[in-house]
Design a protein around this motif. Structure first.
Motif, PDB file in Angstrom:
ATOM      1  N   GLU A 130       0.862  -1.188   0.000  1.00 37.07           N
ATOM      2  CA  GLU A 130       0.000   0.000   0.000  1.00 37.07           C
ATOM      3  C   GLU A 130       0.895   1.233   0.000  1.00 37.07           C
ATOM      4  O   GLU A 130       1.935   1.255   0.650  1.00 37.07           O
ATOM      5  N   GLY A 131       0.480   2.255  -0.750  1.00 38.94           N
ATOM      6  CA  GLY A 131       1.243   3.489  -0.740  1.00 38.94           C
ATOM      7  C   GLY A 131       1.273   4.139  -2.104  1.00 38.94           C
ATOM      8  O   GLY A 131       0.879   3.528  -3.113  1.00 38.94           O
ATOM      9  N   ARG A 147       3.098   4.160  -7.459  1.00 33.89           N
ATOM     10  CA  ARG A 147       3.969   5.231  -7.958  1.00 33.89           C
ATOM     11  C   ARG A 147       4.323   6.119  -6.776  1.00 33.89           C
ATOM     12  O   ARG A 147       3.441   6.637  -6.094  1.00 33.89           O
ATOM     13  N   LEU A 148       5.611   6.275  -6.548  1.00 40.01           N
ATOM     14  CA  LEU A 148       6.080   7.023  -5.384  1.00 40.01           C
ATOM     15  C   LEU A 148       6.737   8.321  -5.827  1.00 40.01           C
ATOM     16  O   LEU A 148       7.773   8.310  -6.509  1.00 40.01           O
ATOM     17  N   ALA A 149       6.151   9.417  -5.413  1.00 40.63           N
ATOM     18  CA  ALA A 149       6.763  10.720  -5.621  1.00 40.63           C
ATOM     19  C   ALA A 149       7.706  11.001  -4.456  1.00 40.63           C
ATOM     20  O   ALA A 149       7.669  10.326  -3.429  1.00 40.63           O
ATOM     21  N   ARG A 153       5.240   7.623   0.999  1.00 42.23           N
ATOM     22  CA  ARG A 153       5.570   6.504   1.861  1.00 42.23           C
ATOM     23  C   ARG A 153       4.982   5.218   1.293  1.00 42.23           C
ATOM     24  O   ARG A 153       3.964   5.217   0.603  1.00 42.23           O
ATOM     25  N   LEU A 154       5.655   4.117   1.619  1.00 39.96           N
ATOM     26  CA  LEU A 154       5.239   2.789   1.167  1.00 39.96           C
ATOM     27  C   LEU A 154       5.061   1.905   2.386  1.00 39.96           C
ATOM     28  O   LEU A 154       5.848   1.969   3.346  1.00 39.96           O
ATOM     29  N   ALA A 194       3.596 -12.057  11.724  1.00 40.45           N
ATOM     30  CA  ALA A 194       3.231 -11.060  10.718  1.00 40.45           C
ATOM     31  C   ALA A 194       4.271  -9.936  10.718  1.00 40.45           C
ATOM     32  O   ALA A 194       4.803  -9.560  11.776  1.00 40.45           O
ATOM     33  N   ILE A 195       4.557  -9.397   9.520  1.00 42.60           N
ATOM     34  CA  ILE A 195       5.622  -8.406   9.358  1.00 42.60           C
ATOM     35  C   ILE A 195       5.066  -7.161   8.680  1.00 42.60           C
ATOM     36  O   ILE A 195       4.297  -7.267   7.713  1.00 42.60           O
ATOM     37  N   LEU A 196       5.457  -6.003   9.175  1.00 43.18           N
ATOM     38  CA  LEU A 196       5.081  -4.732   8.563  1.00 43.18           C
ATOM     39  C   LEU A 196       6.358  -3.963   8.231  1.00 43.18           C
ATOM     40  O   LEU A 196       7.181  -3.694   9.115  1.00 43.18           O
ATOM     41  N   VAL A 197       6.517  -3.646   6.951  1.00 41.76           N
ATOM     42  CA  VAL A 197       7.687  -2.901   6.477  1.00 41.76           C
ATOM     43  C   VAL A 197       7.208  -1.539   5.981  1.00 41.76           C
ATOM     44  O   VAL A 197       6.351  -1.467   5.092  1.00 41.76           O
TER      45      VAL A 197
END
Length: 259
Positions: A130-131, A147-149, A153-154, A194-197
């Motif tokens: 998500e992001g 698409r990250l400007a 954030r991702l 569970a992992i959150l990056v």
């Protein structure tokens, strides 16, 4: 009665009541008693029968198996140690036999416990991203790549198919044109595995210019993850058999001057 006579009488009484004072026990431990002699020795109380079973030789096959397991356990703990000198004892006494049996039992128990303490394999993980401007699910092909400007954030959510037992770790890398570079995101791991990056474009992809690239998350037990930056071939979706899992997703870094 003199003192010496009294001591002799007490000694004879103690030996009479000592179940293991009979020299036949040593002979039994050495395997020198016939079946008839063993049966005669076992006559009497239940304690005597239990002692016969305890002193009965294990047999060549069992001794070889236990000795091999003990040597393997000792070698695993001291891989560089020189072989120990073997000293043959021609007439072992009960104390030495008991000590050897206790050490052998402890070594075998160590081997068995070491095997039982091994952590189970990890369940399969699934990645969702998500992001940026769009979201993307790695388990379902989609043209909608984030698409990250600059400053965007991702967030990558990595969930196991079942709760994880034991310790799990994760590492992140970017891949572009076959070049792998480490990322420095914030990685949080729940008790369930569970992992959150999470991270900004600048934290995840420092010094990487605009364009399409992939982010790869490595998930595994701490001892299975590579200490070095892996090559792109090691992170390929259909790469060689690995002790860790690789989850990948594509993202776009937009041009700061893009309207």
């Amino acid at each position: 009665m003199k003192d010496d006579d009294l001591l002799d009488a007490l000694g004879r009484a103690a030996r009479k009541n000592d179940l293991l004072a009979d020299p036949r026990w040593d002979a039994l431990a050495r395997g020198e008693l016939s079946d008839e002699e063993i049966q005669k020795l076992a006559e009497g109380s239940a304690a005597t029968r239990d002692a016969v079973e305890a002193f009965r030789p294990l047999g060549a096959q069992a001794n070889a198996c236990l000795t091999e397991q003990a040597l393997v356990a000792i070698g695993a703990q001291n891989p560089g140690a020189a072989p120990a000198e073997v000293v043959r004892i021609h007439r072992p006494r009960r104390a030495l036999l008991a000590l050897f049996a206790a050490c052998l039992t402890a070594a075998v128990a160590f081997v068995l416990l070491s095997r039982n303490d091994a952590e189970p394999p990890l369940p399969m993980y699934a990645l969702s991203v998500e992001g940026g401007d769009r979201s993307f699910r790695a388990d379902a092909p989609s043209p909608d790549e984030p698409r990250l400007a600059p400053g965007s954030r991702l967030s990558l959510s990595i969930r196991p198919a079942a709760d994880v037992l034991g310790v799990v770790e994760a590492r992140a890398y970017s891949i572009r044109d076959g070049v792998v570079a480490p990322c420095r995101p914030r990685i949080e791991i729940a008790a369930t595995g569970a992992i959150l990056v999470t991270g900004s474009r600048e934290e995840l992809f420092p010094d990487i210019g605009p364009g399409r690239l992939e982010i790869a998350i490595l998930v595994g037990r701490p001892e299975t993850l590579p200490e070095h930056t892996p090559a792109a071939s090691e992170l390929a979706p259909e790469g060689p058999t690995r002790a860790f899992q690789v989850l990948r997703a594509a993202v776009w870094l937009t041009d700061p001057n893009e309207k």
